[in-house]
Scaffold this motif. Structure first.
Motif, PDB file in Angstrom:
ATOM      1  N   GLY A   1     -21.769 -28.886 -13.846  1.00  0.00           N
ATOM      2  CA  GLY A   1     -21.703 -27.799 -14.813  1.00  0.00           C
ATOM      3  C   GLY A   1     -20.620 -26.781 -14.520  1.00  0.00           C
ATOM      4  N   THR A   2     -20.334 -25.965 -15.523  1.00  0.00           N
ATOM      5  CA  THR A   2     -19.350 -24.901 -15.352  1.00  0.00           C
ATOM      6  C   THR A   2     -19.864 -23.841 -14.389  1.00  0.00           C
ATOM      7  N   THR A   3     -21.124 -23.454 -14.547  1.00  0.00           N
ATOM      8  CA  THR A   3     -21.712 -22.405 -13.719  1.00  0.00           C
ATOM      9  C   THR A   3     -22.646 -22.965 -12.655  1.00  0.00           C
ATOM     10  N   TYR A   4     -23.487 -23.923 -13.039  1.00  0.00           N
ATOM     11  CA  TYR A   4     -24.432 -24.534 -12.104  1.00  0.00           C
ATOM     12  C   TYR A   4     -24.333 -26.057 -12.190  1.00  0.00           C
ATOM     13  N   SER A   5     -24.636 -26.717 -11.076  1.00  0.00           N
ATOM     14  CA  SER A   5     -24.597 -28.176 -11.015  1.00  0.00           C
ATOM     15  C   SER A   5     -25.820 -28.698 -10.273  1.00  0.00           C
ATOM     16  N   GLY A   6     -26.120 -29.969 -10.499  1.00  0.00           N
ATOM     17  CA  GLY A   6     -27.240 -30.589  -9.809  1.00  0.00           C
ATOM     18  C   GLY A   6     -27.314 -32.063 -10.141  1.00  0.00           C
ATOM     19  N   TRP A   7     -28.307 -32.738  -9.591  1.00  0.00           N
ATOM     20  CA  TRP A   7     -28.488 -34.152  -9.905  1.00  0.00           C
ATOM     21  C   TRP A   7     -29.968 -34.480  -9.924  1.00  0.00           C
ATOM     22  N   VAL A   8     -30.313 -35.464 -10.735  1.00  0.00           N
ATOM     23  CA  VAL A   8     -31.695 -35.922 -10.855  1.00  0.00           C
ATOM     24  C   VAL A   8     -31.696 -37.442 -10.866  1.00  0.00           C
TER      25      VAL A   8
ATOM     26  N   MET B   1     -32.173 -29.689  -3.090  1.00  0.00           N
ATOM     27  CA  MET B   1     -31.516 -28.392  -3.053  1.00  0.00           C
ATOM     28  C   MET B   1     -32.591 -27.316  -3.076  1.00  0.00           C
ATOM     29  N   VAL B   2     -32.186 -26.071  -2.910  1.00  0.00           N
ATOM     30  CA  VAL B   2     -33.137 -24.969  -2.959  1.00  0.00           C
ATOM     31  C   VAL B   2     -33.770 -24.896  -4.335  1.00  0.00           C
ATOM     32  N   SER B   3     -32.990 -25.144  -5.372  1.00  0.00           N
ATOM     33  CA  SER B   3     -33.500 -25.173  -6.730  1.00  0.00           C
ATOM     34  C   SER B   3     -32.970 -26.429  -7.395  1.00  0.00           C
ATOM     35  N   MET B   4     -33.398 -26.670  -8.639  1.00  0.00           N
ATOM     36  CA  MET B   4     -32.944 -27.860  -9.342  1.00  0.00           C
ATOM     37  C   MET B   4     -31.431 -27.851  -9.545  1.00  0.00           C
ATOM     38  N   LYS B   5     -30.836 -26.650  -9.584  1.00  0.00           N
ATOM     39  CA  LYS B   5     -29.387 -26.544  -9.721  1.00  0.00           C
ATOM     40  C   LYS B   5     -28.860 -25.496  -8.754  1.00  0.00           C
ATOM     41  N   SER B   6     -27.608 -25.670  -8.365  1.00  0.00           N
ATOM     42  CA  SER B   6     -26.939 -24.721  -7.490  1.00  0.00           C
ATOM     43  C   SER B   6     -25.645 -24.274  -8.156  1.00  0.00           C
ATOM     44  N   PRO B   7     -25.135 -23.102  -7.799  1.00  0.00           N
ATOM     45  CA  PRO B   7     -23.867 -22.647  -8.374  1.00  0.00           C
ATOM     46  C   PRO B   7     -22.756 -23.659  -8.119  1.00  0.00           C
ATOM     47  N   THR B   8     -21.903 -23.849  -9.109  1.00  0.00           N
ATOM     48  CA  THR B   8     -20.768 -24.759  -8.948  1.00  0.00           C
ATOM     49  C   THR B   8     -19.701 -24.039  -8.130  1.00  0.00           C
ATOM     50  N   THR B   9     -19.964 -23.954  -6.843  1.00  0.00           N
ATOM     51  CA  THR B   9     -19.112 -23.243  -5.898  1.00  0.00           C
ATOM     52  C   THR B   9     -18.937 -24.108  -4.662  1.00  0.00           C
ATOM     53  N   VAL B  10     -17.707 -24.269  -4.214  1.00  0.00           N
ATOM     54  CA  VAL B  10     -17.460 -25.114  -3.050  1.00  0.00           C
ATOM     55  C   VAL B  10     -16.502 -24.415  -2.096  1.00  0.00           C
ATOM     56  N   LEU B  11     -16.773 -24.579  -0.815  1.00  0.00           N
ATOM     57  CA  LEU B  11     -15.915 -24.040   0.242  1.00  0.00           C
ATOM     58  C   LEU B  11     -15.310 -25.216   0.999  1.00  0.00           C
TER      59      LEU B  11
ATOM     60  N   LYS C   1      -8.232 -33.340  -7.933  1.00  0.00           N
ATOM     61  CA  LYS C   1      -9.071 -34.515  -7.683  1.00  0.00           C
ATOM     62  C   LYS C   1      -9.788 -34.407  -6.346  1.00  0.00           C
ATOM     63  N   THR C   2      -9.154 -33.782  -5.358  1.00  0.00           N
ATOM     64  CA  THR C   2      -9.801 -33.576  -4.064  1.00  0.00           C
ATOM     65  C   THR C   2     -11.014 -32.669  -4.211  1.00  0.00           C
ATOM     66  N   VAL C   3     -10.856 -31.579  -4.956  1.00  0.00           N
ATOM     67  CA  VAL C   3     -11.947 -30.621  -5.146  1.00  0.00           C
ATOM     68  C   VAL C   3     -13.119 -31.280  -5.870  1.00  0.00           C
ATOM     69  N   PHE C   4     -12.839 -31.969  -6.964  1.00  0.00           N
ATOM     70  CA  PHE C   4     -13.901 -32.575  -7.757  1.00  0.00           C
ATOM     71  C   PHE C   4     -14.594 -33.708  -7.007  1.00  0.00           C
ATOM     72  N   SER C   5     -13.830 -34.528  -6.299  1.00  0.00           N
ATOM     73  CA  SER C   5     -14.442 -35.651  -5.586  1.00  0.00           C
ATOM     74  C   SER C   5     -15.324 -35.167  -4.438  1.00  0.00           C
ATOM     75  N   LEU C   6     -14.935 -34.089  -3.765  1.00  0.00           N
ATOM     76  CA  LEU C   6     -15.764 -33.540  -2.692  1.00  0.00           C
ATOM     77  C   LEU C   6     -17.096 -33.023  -3.237  1.00  0.00           C
ATOM     78  N   VAL C   7     -17.053 -32.389  -4.408  1.00  0.00           N
ATOM     79  CA  VAL C   7     -18.286 -31.880  -5.007  1.00  0.00           C
ATOM     80  C   VAL C   7     -19.171 -33.031  -5.482  1.00  0.00           C
ATOM     81  N   ILE C   8     -18.578 -34.036  -6.115  1.00  0.00           N
ATOM     82  CA  ILE C   8     -19.359 -35.188  -6.572  1.00  0.00           C
ATOM     83  C   ILE C   8     -20.007 -35.894  -5.386  1.00  0.00           C
ATOM     84  N   HIS C   9     -19.265 -36.016  -4.286  1.00  0.00           N
ATOM     85  CA  HIS C   9     -19.830 -36.639  -3.089  1.00  0.00           C
ATOM     86  C   HIS C   9     -21.016 -35.835  -2.576  1.00  0.00           C
ATOM     87  N   ARG C  10     -20.913 -34.505  -2.624  1.00  0.00           N
ATOM     88  CA  ARG C  10     -22.023 -33.651  -2.186  1.00  0.00           C
ATOM     89  C   ARG C  10     -23.225 -33.807  -3.114  1.00  0.00           C
ATOM     90  N   LEU C  11     -22.985 -33.841  -4.416  1.00  0.00           N
ATOM     91  CA  LEU C  11     -24.083 -33.952  -5.368  1.00  0.00           C
ATOM     92  C   LEU C  11     -24.773 -35.310  -5.292  1.00  0.00           C
TER      93      LEU C  11
END
Length: 206
Positions: A9-16, A35-45, A111-121
């Motif tokens: 998501g733009t603001t929050y992301s998650g997976w089911v 995760m702590v909740s069903m969705k987490s902020p779409t924020t990556v470090l 692509k690096t940013v998006f792939s790292l987030v997808i791998h985390r999700l």
């Protein structure tokens, strides 16, 4: 057979996910990612080497705040992205090797940013061959942007043959069709909407 869906998501992301036998019993039965909740902020470090994942969601927000509170300027070497999904809209062309800027205007390969987030999700389950992954994307995105997301998912480790790209409004519409509906006598039942009943989708883009 297991189907897992990633909502980037733009603001929050998650997976089911849902098992086939659960879907056959009740199509709306889903379980969420750990995760702590069903969705987490779409924020990556991302670490200063520009390729190593550090943290995502609430944890990334907390760690970035802690780094910023230090007296030294070490945190400026890290890459901190938030609400970056729609940076692709209108920017993606034939060349998908584009950069996006983090919160301090430091560029990094998108692509690096998006792939790292997808791998985390995907939570480390991407090696399972019996998992079918569904990745949702906005309907307004171009074919190039949709292909970019597929390539980012493959780079994250998801097999191309096990991946389906689904438009967000169509996915929501299908789910709504499976929700319990009321009959005229107010008794509830599960099943598809009957002929003559229309479904209207309302989207909110932030």
């Amino acid at each position: 057979m297991l189907v897992a869906a990633i909502d980037f998501g733009t603001t929050y992301s998650g997976w089911v996910f849902s098992f086939k036998h659960e879907y056959d019993t009740d199509p709306t039965t889903i379980a969420g990612g750990q995760m702590v909740s069903m969705k987490s902020p779409t924020t990556v470090l991302i670490k200063p080497d520009a390729k190593t994942f550090d943290s995502f969601g609430y944890e990334a927000e907390t760690r970035n705040s802690e780094f910023a509170s230090d007296d030294n300027n070490e945190h400026k070497k890290w890459y901190y992205f938030r609400r970056f999904k729609m940076m692709l809209h209108g920017k993606m062309g034939l060349d998908r090797n584009i950069d996006i800027e983090d919160e301090t205007q430091k560029p990094l390969l998108a692509k690096t940013v998006f792939s790292l987030v997808i791998h985390r999700l995907s939570s480390g389950h991407i090696k399972e061959d019996e998992i079918t992954w569904v990745l949702t994307v906005p309907a307004i995105w171009t074919d190039a942007a949709k292909q970019f997301m597929r390539e980012a998912a493959v780079e994250a480790g998801i097999k191309n043959d096990n991946l389906k790209i689904s438009l967000e409004p169509e996915t929501a519409s299908i789910f709504c069709r499976l929700l319990p509906v009321e009959k005229n006598d107010r008794r509830r039942r599960n099943g598809f909407f009957q002929a003559g009943i229309s479904i209207h989708g309302v989207g909110c883009w932030r």
